[in-house]
Every structure is written in C-alpha cells, then in structure tokens.
Write an enzyme that holds these catalytic residues in place. Structure first.
Site, PDB file in Angstrom:
ATOM      1  N   ALA A   8      48.570  33.062  35.832  1.00  0.00           N
ATOM      2  CA  ALA A   8      47.208  32.417  35.967  1.00  0.00           C
ATOM      3  C   ALA A   8      46.317  33.708  35.859  1.00  0.00           C
ATOM      4  O   ALA A   8      46.571  34.602  36.226  1.00  0.00           O
ATOM      5  CB  ALA A   8      47.060  31.480  36.878  1.00  0.00           C
ATOM      6  N   LYS A   9      45.065  33.494  35.137  1.00  0.00           N
ATOM      7  CA  LYS A   9      43.865  34.500  35.636  1.00  0.00           C
ATOM      8  C   LYS A   9      42.694  33.565  35.352  1.00  0.00           C
ATOM      9  O   LYS A   9      42.445  32.555  34.807  1.00  0.00           O
ATOM     10  CB  LYS A   9      44.121  35.465  34.258  1.00  0.00           C
ATOM     11  CG  LYS A   9      43.418  36.626  34.463  1.00  0.00           C
ATOM     12  CD  LYS A   9      44.062  37.513  35.531  1.00  0.00           C
ATOM     13  CE  LYS A   9      43.775  39.143  35.434  1.00  0.00           C
ATOM     14  NZ  LYS A   9      44.901  39.797  36.068  1.00  0.00           N
ATOM     15  N   GLY A  10      41.791  34.007  35.968  1.00  0.00           N
ATOM     16  CA  GLY A  10      40.520  33.412  35.809  1.00  0.00           C
ATOM     17  C   GLY A  10      39.215  34.422  36.125  1.00  0.00           C
ATOM     18  O   GLY A  10      39.370  35.519  36.029  1.00  0.00           O
TER      19      GLY A  10
ATOM     20  N   ASP B 191      40.608  41.103  41.241  1.00  0.00           N
ATOM     21  CA  ASP B 191      40.792  41.865  39.770  1.00  0.00           C
ATOM     22  C   ASP B 191      39.509  42.549  39.584  1.00  0.00           C
ATOM     23  O   ASP B 191      38.795  43.002  40.541  1.00  0.00           O
ATOM     24  CB  ASP B 191      41.053  40.708  38.941  1.00  0.00           C
ATOM     25  CG  ASP B 191      41.790  41.041  37.760  1.00  0.00           C
ATOM     26  OD1 ASP B 191      43.035  40.754  37.485  1.00  0.00           O
ATOM     27  OD2 ASP B 191      41.228  41.662  36.951  1.00  0.00           O
TER      28      ASP B 191
ATOM     29  N   ALA C  34      42.619  29.763  34.147  1.00  0.00           N
ATOM     30  CA  ALA C  34      43.573  29.533  32.861  1.00  0.00           C
ATOM     31  C   ALA C  34      44.961  29.509  33.660  1.00  0.00           C
ATOM     32  O   ALA C  34      45.386  30.721  34.278  1.00  0.00           O
ATOM     33  CB  ALA C  34      43.481  30.595  31.914  1.00  0.00           C
TER      34      ALA C  34
END
Ligand code: NAD
Length: 438
Positions: A128-130, A169, A83
């Site tokens: 962003a992050k995924g 993460d 995202a």
C-alpha cells in the site's frame, strides 16, 4: 567467478521512480514502472494471465478531503490518499508521504512496488502507499499534527493492525507516526501501537529501525561480494549519499573491513583511494551536508559514479544512472541503496555490459523488514533488544538473498529479473491457492 555476470536478455524490470535527479531522467510514472515490472516478470514465468490482470489494479484507493485550521485561523483543505494494492499474503503495508506531488496514481504505483518488496522478503504483508498533497515545510508543527490527526480519522476505516499498517516516508517521520497511532487509538478507545510502524521506541517503535535500510544494503553487498569471490577486506566501495541509508551502509561495511573510498552528499564527494575513516565523518543527521568539509580530495557526484571501485552504491536519490552515464560506470557491481537510482535505459546498458545490479527492493528492504519486527513486537506486547533485531534482520536478508541467487543461477536472468521472479511467483501462487472470491 567474474562479477561481470548476467545475461544477454533485455532488461524490463526497473525500480520505482523517485524524483530529484540532477541528470536528464527518462520520465516514467511510478504506476508505469510497477506495471512494467509485473509484465517483465510475467514474461519469464508461466503465470496465470487472469492473476496478472488482477495485479495490474489496486484493490482499493481511498481519496479523502483533509481540512485543517491554519495557525492564522483560516481553514485550508488538502487531498489525501490511501492506495491498497494487494493483500493476498497479509495486511497492506507501506508508507505515508507528505509532498506536493502526491497523486492517486503515484500512490497506486508505489503501493504495487511495496507488494513486490514485501514478497521478496517473504513478509506476511501486501502493498500500500498513501499520502497528502502538501508541502510539509509550509506547515508549523501544530498544523502538521492537526493534518495528521484529521487524515488518520478520514482513513480510519481502511487502516488497522490487521488491515493496513502505514509507515513513514518522504515528509513524514517518527513523530507523525506517533500522532497517527494516538489519533487511531483514541477513536478505538484502546492503545493500538500495531496500527503503524516507524514510531518512536517509547510508544512501541523498534530498536534498529532507522539503521535498518543501510544495514541491509551492507548485508547484501557482503553476500554479493562473497558470491563473486571478492573478500570484503580487499573490496573498494564508493557510496553516493551519506544520509540514513548511505552513512549506515558505509559504517557497517567499514566495520566489516571493506575499504570505503568515496562518500558524498548534495555538495560533492570525498575521495580517498586508500580508504576513508568513515567514523570520523558526521552523517547527514549529525551535521547536514558536511561531507566535503571533511575532505582532502573533493570530486563531483558524477565522478563518484564513474570511479574505478569494486562496488558502487547509489544511496541518495533516484535516476542517477541513466542512458548518459551508464557506459561510464566502472564498478562491476552496483547495489541500489536508494529507490530507483538506475533508469530503465541505464539498466539495459549496465545489463549489456554484464554489470551486476542488485535491485533496491532487495538491498534496502531492511526498513520494511524491521517494520515487520516492530509490528510483531507491538501485537505481542514485547520489545526486542537491538542485538536481536540485527540478528533477525541478517537471517531474513540472507534468506531472501539465497532465493534470488538460486533463481539467478537457474534461469540465466539478471539479478533484477531474478528478484522480481521470486516476488511475483510467491504472490501469484498465493492468489492461485486462495482463488477468486466469490
Ligand atoms: P537522507 O535524506 O537521510 O540522505 C540523503 C543523502 O543524499 C544526503 O547525504 C544528501 O546530501 C544526499 N543527496 C541529496 N541530493 C543529492 C544529489 N542530488 N546528489 C548527491 N547526493 C544527494 O535520505 P535517506 O533516508 O538516506 O534515503 C536515501 C534514498 O534511500 C532515497 O531514495 C530513499 O527513498 C531510499 N530509502 C530510504 C529508506 C529509509 O528508511 N531511510 C528506506 C528505503 C529506501
């Protein structure tokens, strides 16, 4: 100056929801939290509502199918996301997590939160992050490697050193980033270390990256104590969590002569009102969950949060200070080492009691800041000494601190509100300057 400083205004900004609390948490999704933070800051500022509306939505969410061959020869199919929230200030930046609870909305919410965090630190990145909805503990190393390489290939079109730079993460680590970097580089037919941060130093990772979040917590704690006229050598500190963030913060504060009176892990807390020799207690990495084994006096994690210390640093998990116990927090200063350790109701109670709460997006931002240094080293093909990394981290942290302190003083808001106001005003100013395309 009294550390019980703040305002009577209601609190509306909170931090990202990280699950895992042992207490009754007030559930709020990461996306709800991030939108509430945005609206809260917008209320304080005369922001263009059109820009605020744009910031409520991600630019793009890539959803991909990630099939891998398991060791037993069967094929299993996982779902992955990336995202990308906002890139007005620079390439997207944010972690990749491997966890069964990863969802599209969680990635969007945590990606928004990364946008605010990078802006607080004035880094030239967006958020962003995924991740992949998978339990990495159920995978062998070979399966994890195949999963990472296939996922990298699926999101290859949206990542890159000038587009979107992932990082470790929950459930991912330096090895995962090395596989990602290799998979991306193989497809591009050249070695591109800047596509990802948090790599092992041998393939372009930075010195000091691992210690950076704990170090930034210590730097911010020192700055806030100085602000309230509390000499560090007369300051007592209680720290929940003795992992990467908690142990590094404890060691640094101890080195700066603060008296660390309590540290803890999942099993309980060590307490010594005369100060703990933290160098003699192995961190989570050195000897997992060993804190209580070295303690003469053991107290519970809940008791630690209520100790009569000058500074409380919750640095373990989210949602540990909530409606139930916020009234019992004795420390006049709380520095958020973990992500989202204070729930929104807990935050309101602490604000009403004029407890100074220094938010996570400032305090533990040393991680993303040294990630930025790693990216600079990679794209310039240079490597910095640990000394240089630490010096530059201190400069960046203190600059961010000063901007927030000025806003806190000018606007009569809480520290959390001041932090979000600084972040949002930078993002919105960049949007206004660039305008809407086409
Ligand atoms: P870690 O796994 O290295 O250490 C976590 C510590 O918390 C361990 O000592 C563990 O025993 C303890 N703990 C776990 N559950 C607990 C519980 N229920 N009660 C009390 N203690 C408990 O984790 P970390 O990397 O230090 O991360 C801690 C927090 O900081 C997390 O919220 C994380 O998201 C956040 N954070 C980490 C980084 C990073 O780069 N490491 C960066 C920014 C934010």
């Amino acid at each position: 100056m009294d550390a019980h400083t703040g305002s009577e205004r209601s609190k509306s900004d909170d931090t990202t929801s990280e699950s895992g609390s042992t207490r009754g948490a007030e559930p709020e999704s990461a996306l709800e939290t991030a939108r509430r933070q945005l609206d809260g800051a917008a209320d304080h500022l005369d922001l263009d509502p059109n820009v605020v509306e744009r910031l409520r939505h991600p630019t793009k969410v890539q959803e991909v199918t990630v099939p891998i061959k398991r060791d037993d020869g069967t094929v299993e199919v996982f779902t992955g996301y990336r995202a990308q929230h906002d890139s007005v200030r620079g390439p997207y930046k944010g972690g990749l997590r491997y966890h069964p609870d990863v969802t599209r909305d969680e990635c969007v919410g945590l990606g928004m939160w990364m946008t605010w965090k990078c802006a607080v630190m004035d880094l030239p990145f967006g958020g962003a992050k995924g991740g992949i909805a998978v339990d990495p503990k159920q995978l062998s190393d070979g399966e994890k490697e195949r999963l990472t390489r296939r996922f990298t290939n699926e999101i290859r079109g949206v990542i890159g050193p000038t587009r979107d730079i992932p990082a470790p993460d929950m459930g991912t680590d330096a090895q995962t980033m090395a596989w990602l970097m290799d998979a991306y580089s193989m497809q591009e037919a050249e070695t591109i270390p800047g596509v990802v941060t948090g790599k092992p130093p041998i393939v372009g990772g930075s010195e000091g990256r691992e210690e950076a979040p704990g170090r930034s917590v210590a730097i911010v704690t020192r700055a806030v104590c100085e602000y309230y006229g509390m000499p560090l050598d007369e300051t007592t500190v209680a720290i929940q969590g003795y992992g990467s963030v908690g142990a590094n913060a404890a060691h640094q504060l101890d080195e700066w002569d603060a008296s660390v009176v309590a540290i803890s892990d999942v099993n309980g807390a060590m307490y010594d009102p005369d100060g703990i020799d933290v160098a003699s207690v192995p961190s989570h990495d050195e000897e997992p969950e060993a804190v209580t084994r070295y303690a003469d006096t053991v107290i519970t994690n809940d008791e630690l949060l209520e100790l009569d210390a000058d500074v409380l640093i919750p640095a373990a998990i989210g949602n540990v200070i909530d409606a139930e116990n916020a009234d019992a927090v004795e420390a006049p200063i709380v520095v958020e080492g973990a992500n989202g350790p204070v729930t929104s109701r807990g935050d309101e109670i602490l604000a009403d009691r004029d407890v100074a709460v220094i938010p996570d997006i400032l305090a533990n931002a040393g991680g993303v800041t040294v990630s930025y240094f790693e990216w600079l080293q990679d794209i310039n093909r240079r490597s910095w000494s640990l000394e240089r990394v630490n010096e530059e981290l201190e400069v960046e942290m203190l600059e961010a601190w000063r901007a927030i302190r000025d806003t806190f003083e000018e606007r009569d808001v809480t520290w959390r509100e001041a932090t979000y106001i600084v972040a949002l005003s930078r993002i919105v100013a960049a949007h206004e300057s660039r305008g809407l395309w086409p």
